[in-house]
Design a protein around this motif. Structure first.
Motif, PDB file in Angstrom:
ATOM      1  N   PRO A  66       4.332   3.314   2.001  1.00 34.51           N
ATOM      2  CA  PRO A  66       5.292   4.419   2.120  1.00 34.51           C
ATOM      3  C   PRO A  66       5.370   5.037   3.518  1.00 34.51           C
ATOM      4  CG  PRO A  66       4.007   4.629   0.110  1.00 34.51           C
ATOM      5  CD  PRO A  66       3.363   3.546   0.907  1.00 34.51           C
ATOM      6  N   ASP A  67       4.255   5.041   4.247  1.00 33.21           N
ATOM      7  CA  ASP A  67       4.238   5.717   5.552  1.00 33.21           C
ATOM      8  C   ASP A  67       4.913   4.917   6.658  1.00 33.21           C
ATOM      9  OD1 ASP A  67       2.138   3.858   5.301  1.00 33.21           O
ATOM     10  OD2 ASP A  67       1.084   4.761   6.996  1.00 33.21           O
ATOM     11  N   LYS A  68       5.143   3.613   6.422  1.00 31.68           N
ATOM     12  CA  LYS A  68       5.745   2.784   7.461  1.00 31.68           C
ATOM     13  C   LYS A  68       7.015   2.079   7.018  1.00 31.68           C
ATOM     14  CE  LYS A  68       1.359   1.867   9.825  1.00 31.68           C
ATOM     15  NZ  LYS A  68       0.413   0.822  10.273  1.00 31.68           N
ATOM     16  N   SER A  69       7.445   2.323   5.809  1.00 34.74           N
ATOM     17  CA  SER A  69       8.650   1.662   5.318  1.00 34.74           C
ATOM     18  C   SER A  69       9.792   2.648   5.171  1.00 34.74           C
ATOM     19  CB  SER A  69       8.381   0.967   3.979  1.00 34.74           C
ATOM     20  OG  SER A  69       7.971   1.892   3.002  1.00 34.74           O
ATOM     21  N   GLY A  70      10.992   2.104   5.156  1.00 33.89           N
ATOM     22  CA  GLY A  70      12.179   2.927   5.003  1.00 33.89           C
ATOM     23  C   GLY A  70      12.591   3.041   3.547  1.00 33.89           C
ATOM     24  N   VAL A  71      13.888   2.936   3.303  1.00 35.90           N
ATOM     25  CA  VAL A  71      14.395   3.144   1.949  1.00 35.90           C
ATOM     26  C   VAL A  71      14.908   1.863   1.299  1.00 35.90           C
ATOM     27  CG1 VAL A  71      14.973   5.551   2.377  1.00 35.90           C
ATOM     28  CG2 VAL A  71      16.658   3.783   2.876  1.00 35.90           C
ATOM     29  N   MET A  72      15.042   0.781   2.087  1.00 34.50           N
ATOM     30  CA  MET A  72      15.501  -0.498   1.546  1.00 34.50           C
ATOM     31  C   MET A  72      14.672  -1.624   2.140  1.00 34.50           C
ATOM     32  SD  MET A  72      19.619  -0.095   1.904  1.00 34.50           S
ATOM     33  CE  MET A  72      20.465   1.437   1.538  1.00 34.50           C
ATOM     34  N   PHE A  73      14.153  -2.488   1.277  1.00 38.87           N
ATOM     35  CA  PHE A  73      13.389  -3.642   1.725  1.00 38.87           C
ATOM     36  C   PHE A  73      13.359  -4.645   0.578  1.00 38.87           C
ATOM     37  CE2 PHE A  73      10.859   0.120   0.828  1.00 38.87           C
ATOM     38  CZ  PHE A  73      10.119  -0.246  -0.295  1.00 38.87           C
ATOM     39  N   VAL A  74      12.492  -5.634   0.634  1.00 43.40           N
ATOM     40  CA  VAL A  74      12.453  -6.672  -0.390  1.00 43.40           C
ATOM     41  C   VAL A  74      12.192  -6.075  -1.766  1.00 43.40           C
ATOM     42  CG1 VAL A  74      11.219  -8.701  -1.217  1.00 43.40           C
ATOM     43  CG2 VAL A  74      11.718  -8.471   1.208  1.00 43.40           C
ATOM     44  N   ALA A  75      13.106  -6.311  -2.707  1.00 41.60           N
ATOM     45  CA  ALA A  75      12.956  -5.867  -4.097  1.00 41.60           C
ATOM     46  C   ALA A  75      12.588  -4.382  -4.181  1.00 41.60           C
ATOM     47  CB  ALA A  75      11.909  -6.714  -4.812  1.00 41.60           C
ATOM     48  N   SER A  76      13.158  -3.579  -3.317  1.00 37.31           N
ATOM     49  CA  SER A  76      12.807  -2.150  -3.276  1.00 37.31           C
ATOM     50  C   SER A  76      13.421  -1.383  -4.442  1.00 37.31           C
ATOM     51  CB  SER A  76      13.271  -1.533  -1.956  1.00 37.31           C
ATOM     52  OG  SER A  76      14.678  -1.643  -1.810  1.00 37.31           O
ATOM     53  N   GLU A  77      12.708  -0.342  -4.861  1.00 38.22           N
ATOM     54  CA  GLU A  77      13.182   0.590  -5.875  1.00 38.22           C
ATOM     55  C   GLU A  77      12.713   1.989  -5.490  1.00 38.22           C
ATOM     56  OE1 GLU A  77      13.596  -1.925 -10.031  1.00 38.22           O
ATOM     57  OE2 GLU A  77      11.732  -0.797  -9.682  1.00 38.22           O
ATOM     58  N   VAL A  78      13.263   2.502  -4.409  1.00 41.52           N
ATOM     59  CA  VAL A  78      12.834   3.787  -3.857  1.00 41.52           C
ATOM     60  C   VAL A  78      13.585   4.923  -4.539  1.00 41.52           C
ATOM     61  CG1 VAL A  78      12.712   5.194  -1.766  1.00 41.52           C
ATOM     62  CG2 VAL A  78      12.258   2.729  -1.646  1.00 41.52           C
ATOM     63  N   THR A  79      12.858   5.915  -4.988  1.00 34.68           N
ATOM     64  CA  THR A  79      13.451   7.103  -5.599  1.00 34.68           C
ATOM     65  C   THR A  79      13.553   8.217  -4.567  1.00 34.68           C
ATOM     66  OG1 THR A  79      11.317   8.044  -6.278  1.00 34.68           O
ATOM     67  CG2 THR A  79      12.375   6.479  -7.792  1.00 34.68           C
ATOM     68  N   LEU A  80      14.344   9.224  -4.872  1.00 37.39           N
ATOM     69  CA  LEU A  80      14.471  10.356  -3.953  1.00 37.39           C
ATOM     70  C   LEU A  80      13.145  11.095  -3.816  1.00 37.39           C
ATOM     71  CD1 LEU A  80      17.977  11.912  -4.752  1.00 37.39           C
ATOM     72  CD2 LEU A  80      17.337  10.349  -2.921  1.00 37.39           C
TER      73      LEU A  80
END
Length: 340
Positions: A213-227
């Motif tokens: 989480p500290d080095k990734s954004g909001v979209m990446f491989v198979a991402s499911e990022v919530t607000l």
């Protein structure tokens, strides 16, 4: 004076006044032409600047639509659009949204951009890479929306693309496919894994790949990022931005000449620098003959466009400080910064 000459004496012709001719000398004509040329020379740059300003406003509006669509996507799915599996797989409506969706974030936004018919091409209830979805993806590869292209670059029409057979699509007919001009933010991390089947795509794990989480954004491989996972704040985290491209390859002349700074795949394909960008390097204005494959940028001078997770659109200078730039793209690094 004879009577028949009276009319012409009262109303002299334009070439005769008191016996003298009226007209321009050659010198006077040249001076007038020179003045007109100078005025046109002064006017053209102003017209070009006005046109570019209008195109830039239109580009900002495109990103605003992306931001609103992403928020609508989150409202319905409780997650932001995923980055997809890999460029070896195109979108599939039967796979829904989130980590199961092989296609790009642009593909996932289609239902929220009044393009549900384009999104559902190939839907038959089967989660299989069969002939039906392959035919649908061939058709979809030639279709796009103007919202995914910067008006200062190119139109939403097919261009030469890489000669590559995909999991759920054969080699594009005539090696042509539509492309996009915007990239989702992966933060400072960039990990991926080859995908040769639906089983391999469904087995993808961002955590196993190394995303944190500290080095990734909001979209990446198979991402499911919530607000809720945007710990640095939705107004302080970049969602999407304009991507850098080689200025001499907006419209490539062949499939082998299609790369141009990360621009050789269809915009509906999964994780790749065609649809996603990272912040390890600084953003640049488009240049001739230079490939900054994974970075953000644009054809506009001075600054490029970004849309934050909250949907707000901004122009960010190419000379932004590197630490600020990276803090804006990582969603939970604890370094909350505002847009300069």
């Amino acid at each position: 004076m004879r009577k028949k000459d009276w009319k012409w004496a009262k109303y002299p012709t334009s070439t005769t006044v008191a016996g003298n001719r009226i007209g321009f000398t050659l010198v006077e004509l040249l001076v007038v032409i020179a003045i007109i040329g100078m005025l046109v020379g002064l006017l053209l740059p102003a017209v070009q600047q006005a046109r570019e300003a209008a195109r830039q406003m239109q580009c900002n509006n495109h990103m605003r639509q992306h931001g609103l669509a992403a928020l609508n996507h989150e409202s319905m799915s409780r997650i932001l659009p995923s980055g997809g599996w890999l460029y070896t797989a195109d979108g599939d409506p039967d796979m829904g949204f989130g980590a199961k969706q092989p296609g790009s974030w642009m593909y996932s936004l289609l239902p929220y951009l009044e393009a549900h018919a384009l999104w559902e091409l190939g839907m038959d209830g089967n989660q299989l890479a069969d002939a039906h979805i392959k035919a649908a993806n061939e058709t979809r590869s030639k279709l796009s929306l103007p919202l995914f292209n910067c008006p200062s670059r190119r139109h939403a029409i097919p261009y030469y693309a890489a000669e590559l057979k995909r999991v759920n699509c054969d080699v594009y007919k005539n090696n042509m496919a539509c492309k996009g001009d915007y990239g989702g933010s992966t933060g400072t991390q960039w990990f991926y894994q080859s995908v040769g089947s639906y089983a391999e795509g469904l087995a993808l794990s961002p955590t196993s790949l190394g995303y944190t989480p500290d080095k990734s954004g909001v979209m990446f491989v198979a991402s499911e990022v919530t607000l809720a996972e945007i710990r640095d704040g939705t107004s302080n985290t970049i969602l999407i931005g304009e991507k850098y491209l080689r200025a001499d390859r907006y419209t490539p002349s062949s499939a082998t000449d299609s790369y141009g700074g990360g621009d050789d795949h269809c915009l509906w394909s999964g994780f790749d620098n065609d649809s996603l960008r990272r912040s390890n390097g600084m953003p640049f204005q488009d240049r001739i003959g230079v490939d900054y494959d994974y970075y953000f940028g644009s054809p506009h001078s001075g600054a490029f466009g970004i849309v934050m997770v909250d949907g707000s659109v901004h122009r960010l200078s190419y000379s932004v400080e590197k630490s600020i730039w990276q803090n804006l793209t990582n969603r939970a690094d604890g370094n909350v910064v505002s847009i300069p």
